[in-house]
Scaffold this active site. Structure first.
Site, PDB file in Angstrom:
ATOM      1  N   ASN A 141      -6.872   7.605 -56.277  1.00  0.00           N
ATOM      2  CA  ASN A 141      -6.117   8.776 -55.819  1.00  0.00           C
ATOM      3  C   ASN A 141      -6.709  10.021 -56.465  1.00  0.00           C
ATOM      4  O   ASN A 141      -7.332   9.939 -57.525  1.00  0.00           O
ATOM      5  CB  ASN A 141      -4.653   8.610 -56.240  1.00  0.00           C
ATOM      6  N   GLU A 160     -12.105  19.687 -55.919  1.00  0.00           N
ATOM      7  CA  GLU A 160     -11.921  18.401 -55.214  1.00  0.00           C
ATOM      8  C   GLU A 160     -13.063  18.160 -54.236  1.00  0.00           C
ATOM      9  O   GLU A 160     -13.645  17.079 -54.204  1.00  0.00           O
ATOM     10  CB  GLU A 160     -10.584  18.409 -54.460  1.00  0.00           C
ATOM     11  N   HIS A 184      -5.511  13.748 -57.932  1.00  0.00           N
ATOM     12  CA  HIS A 184      -4.333  14.536 -58.294  1.00  0.00           C
ATOM     13  C   HIS A 184      -4.791  15.938 -58.692  1.00  0.00           C
ATOM     14  O   HIS A 184      -5.751  16.081 -59.452  1.00  0.00           O
ATOM     15  CB  HIS A 184      -3.593  13.858 -59.460  1.00  0.00           C
ATOM     16  N   GLY A 237      -6.270  17.308 -44.530  1.00  0.00           N
ATOM     17  CA  GLY A 237      -7.388  16.359 -44.505  1.00  0.00           C
ATOM     18  C   GLY A 237      -8.725  16.943 -44.913  1.00  0.00           C
ATOM     19  O   GLY A 237      -9.768  16.361 -44.594  1.00  0.00           O
ATOM     20  N   SER A 238      -8.720  18.065 -45.652  1.00  0.00           N
ATOM     21  CA  SER A 238     -10.013  18.652 -46.017  1.00  0.00           C
ATOM     22  C   SER A 238     -10.795  17.712 -46.939  1.00  0.00           C
ATOM     23  O   SER A 238     -12.018  17.612 -46.826  1.00  0.00           O
ATOM     24  CB  SER A 238      -9.822  20.028 -46.667  1.00  0.00           C
ATOM     25  N   ASN A 239     -10.102  17.010 -47.820  1.00  0.00           N
ATOM     26  CA  ASN A 239     -10.805  16.048 -48.685  1.00  0.00           C
ATOM     27  C   ASN A 239     -11.342  14.870 -47.874  1.00  0.00           C
ATOM     28  O   ASN A 239     -12.472  14.432 -48.092  1.00  0.00           O
ATOM     29  CB  ASN A 239      -9.857  15.538 -49.783  1.00  0.00           C
ATOM     30  N   ASP A 285       0.845   8.277 -60.483  1.00  0.00           N
ATOM     31  CA  ASP A 285      -0.148   9.041 -61.269  1.00  0.00           C
ATOM     32  C   ASP A 285      -0.410   8.494 -62.670  1.00  0.00           C
ATOM     33  O   ASP A 285      -0.753   9.243 -63.585  1.00  0.00           O
ATOM     34  CB  ASP A 285       0.297  10.521 -61.404  1.00  0.00           C
ATOM     35  N   LEU A 291       1.294  11.246 -49.733  1.00  0.00           N
ATOM     36  CA  LEU A 291       2.413  11.493 -50.651  1.00  0.00           C
ATOM     37  C   LEU A 291       3.337  10.305 -50.907  1.00  0.00           C
ATOM     38  O   LEU A 291       4.106  10.309 -51.847  1.00  0.00           O
ATOM     39  CB  LEU A 291       3.243  12.680 -50.139  1.00  0.00           C
TER      40      LEU A 291
HETATM   41  C1  GRF Z   1      -5.173  17.813 -52.497  1.00  0.00           C
HETATM   42  O1  GRF Z   1      -4.985  18.965 -53.245  1.00  0.00           O
HETATM   43  C2  GRF Z   1      -4.943  16.582 -53.343  1.00  0.00           C
HETATM   44  O2  GRF Z   1      -5.205  16.778 -54.672  1.00  0.00           O
HETATM   45  C3  GRF Z   1      -3.470  16.332 -53.145  1.00  0.00           C
HETATM   46  O3  GRF Z   1      -3.215  16.694 -51.814  1.00  0.00           O
HETATM   47  C4  GRF Z   1      -4.136  17.683 -51.401  1.00  0.00           C
HETATM   48  C5  GRF Z   1      -4.713  17.250 -50.099  1.00  0.00           C
HETATM   49  O4  GRF Z   1      -5.410  18.283 -49.471  1.00  0.00           O
HETATM   50  N1  GRF Z   1      -3.141  14.976 -53.510  1.00  0.00           N
HETATM   51  P1  GRF Z   1      -6.210  18.009 -48.121  1.00  0.00           P
HETATM   52  O5  GRF Z   1      -5.226  17.466 -47.112  1.00  0.00           O
HETATM   53  O6  GRF Z   1      -7.292  17.036 -48.421  1.00  0.00           O
HETATM   54  O7  GRF Z   1      -6.749  19.339 -47.718  1.00  0.00           O
END
Ligand code: GRF
Length: 309
Positions: free
Chosen positions: A220, A292, A222, A130-132, A263, A203
């Site tokens: 999304n 990201e 990628h 969940g870092s994003n 995708d 996923l």
């Molecule tokens: C990211 O690299 C994104 O591109 C992919 O899954 C990863 C998620 O990372 N779809 P996080 O859970 O947000 O750290």
């Protein structure tokens, strides 16, 4: 009518009919058992009506539920009926849902009656660390026209759930059966008035029902430069391994709209980074994550801003 009930329960047709049979068997067994107990207690037409009523109500409230669970267990439907019973106990105030991971029952069934949220409510679908999601939440904190209103996740132990908890954002834990063969949790999304969906490390393929309900409103990220290194099975470290194995000298990120093919939706944004000779998939993953975190939050913001124009 059956179709609507099936959608509400979020089950396959086969499972729906098994459940239907279990309800039927339970009703018949309860009625037979009540009759048996009545005669065993020596009750007849002349007995005091209150005793008879209490017996029937008791059988309906408790006997029926126990018999339902028993048939459910015997016919392999324990999970469904246990959830059903728990909901009942929650409604009666006997059972409390775990805090943090809540499966909220729509409180206002008709979204048309709700007061519109002045900020665009966004749902983030994520199943990993969940870092994003965290970067997006932080970026949009205090935003005047949008807010992260819900985190949707399919893994009970995903790191993103604790991030949501820290930020006081409600979470919705989803199950495969209902997501793919039921209503794709549209009721819950509508209950939160969700207008935009961000997939950040989610996923599962997005079911058509959701894409139809949110046309051009699902995006999304990628971890590669699409259209290369995308499609089914291309996720996480597999992407970086493939990029390195192909001897690419650059990789990057693609933020794109989601359509019914993995995708393949229209791209919104790409950013690049070099792949140095000797880079390992882990090192490349770090570079990609940095891209990201730097670009995803502001791309979400710009894309959502377009909704109101
Ligand atoms: C990211 O690299 C994104 O591109 C992919 O899954 C990863 C998620 O990372 N779809 P996080 O859970 O947000 O750290």
């Amino acid at each position: 009518m059956f179709k609507r009930l099936q959608q509400k329960w979020g089950v396959s047709t086969r499972q729906f009919w098994i459940l239907f049979i279990i309800f039927g068997l339970t009703g018949t067994t309860t009625a037979m058992l009540t009759r048996y107990i009545t005669s065993w207690l020596g009750m007849d037409e002349t007995s005091f009506w209150l005793w008879k009523l209490l017996l029937r109500v008791g059988m309906l409230l408790f006997g029926y539920q126990v018999i339902l669970l028993t048939y459910g267990f015997l016919l392999g439907q324990w999970a469904f009926f246990w959830k059903y019973e728990k909901k009942l106990l929650v409604r009666l105030g006997i059972w409390r849902l775990e805090s943090g991971v809540v499966a909220p029952k729509p409180q206002t069934p008709n979204p048309k009656l709700q007061i519109p949220n002045p900020k665009v409510p966004i749902a983030i679908f994520a199943s990993g660390a969940g870092s994003n999601a965290q970067k997006i939440i932080e970026h949009l904190k205090g935003h005047v026209s949008m807010q992260v209103a819900l985190i949707v996740c399919n893994k009970p132990d995903a790191g993103v759930l604790s991030i949501a908890k820290t930020h006081g954002i409600p979470t919705l834990l989803i199950e495969k059966e209902r997501f793919f063969r039921g209503d794709a949790y549209l009721a819950e999304l509508q209950n939160y008035q969700i207008r935009f969906i961000v997939l950040a490390g989610f996923l599962w393929k997005v079911p058509d029902a959701l894409i139809k309900a949110y046309p051009d409103k699902i995006i999304n990220i990628h971890p590669a430069l699409l259209p290369k290194y995308g499609g089914k099975g291309m996720y996480g470290m597999r992407v970086h391994e493939a990029v390195i194995a192909a001897g690419e000298n650059e990789s990057g990120i693609t933020i794109h709209y989601v359509n019914e093919h993995f995708d393949e939706g229209a791209p919104i944004f790409q950013a690049r980074c070099p792949v140095e000779p000797g880079d390992t998939p882990e090192q490349l993953a770090q570079k990609i994550h940095a891209l990201e975190h730097r670009y995803f939050p502001e791309t979400v913001e710009k894309t959502v801003e377009k909704l109101n124009r």
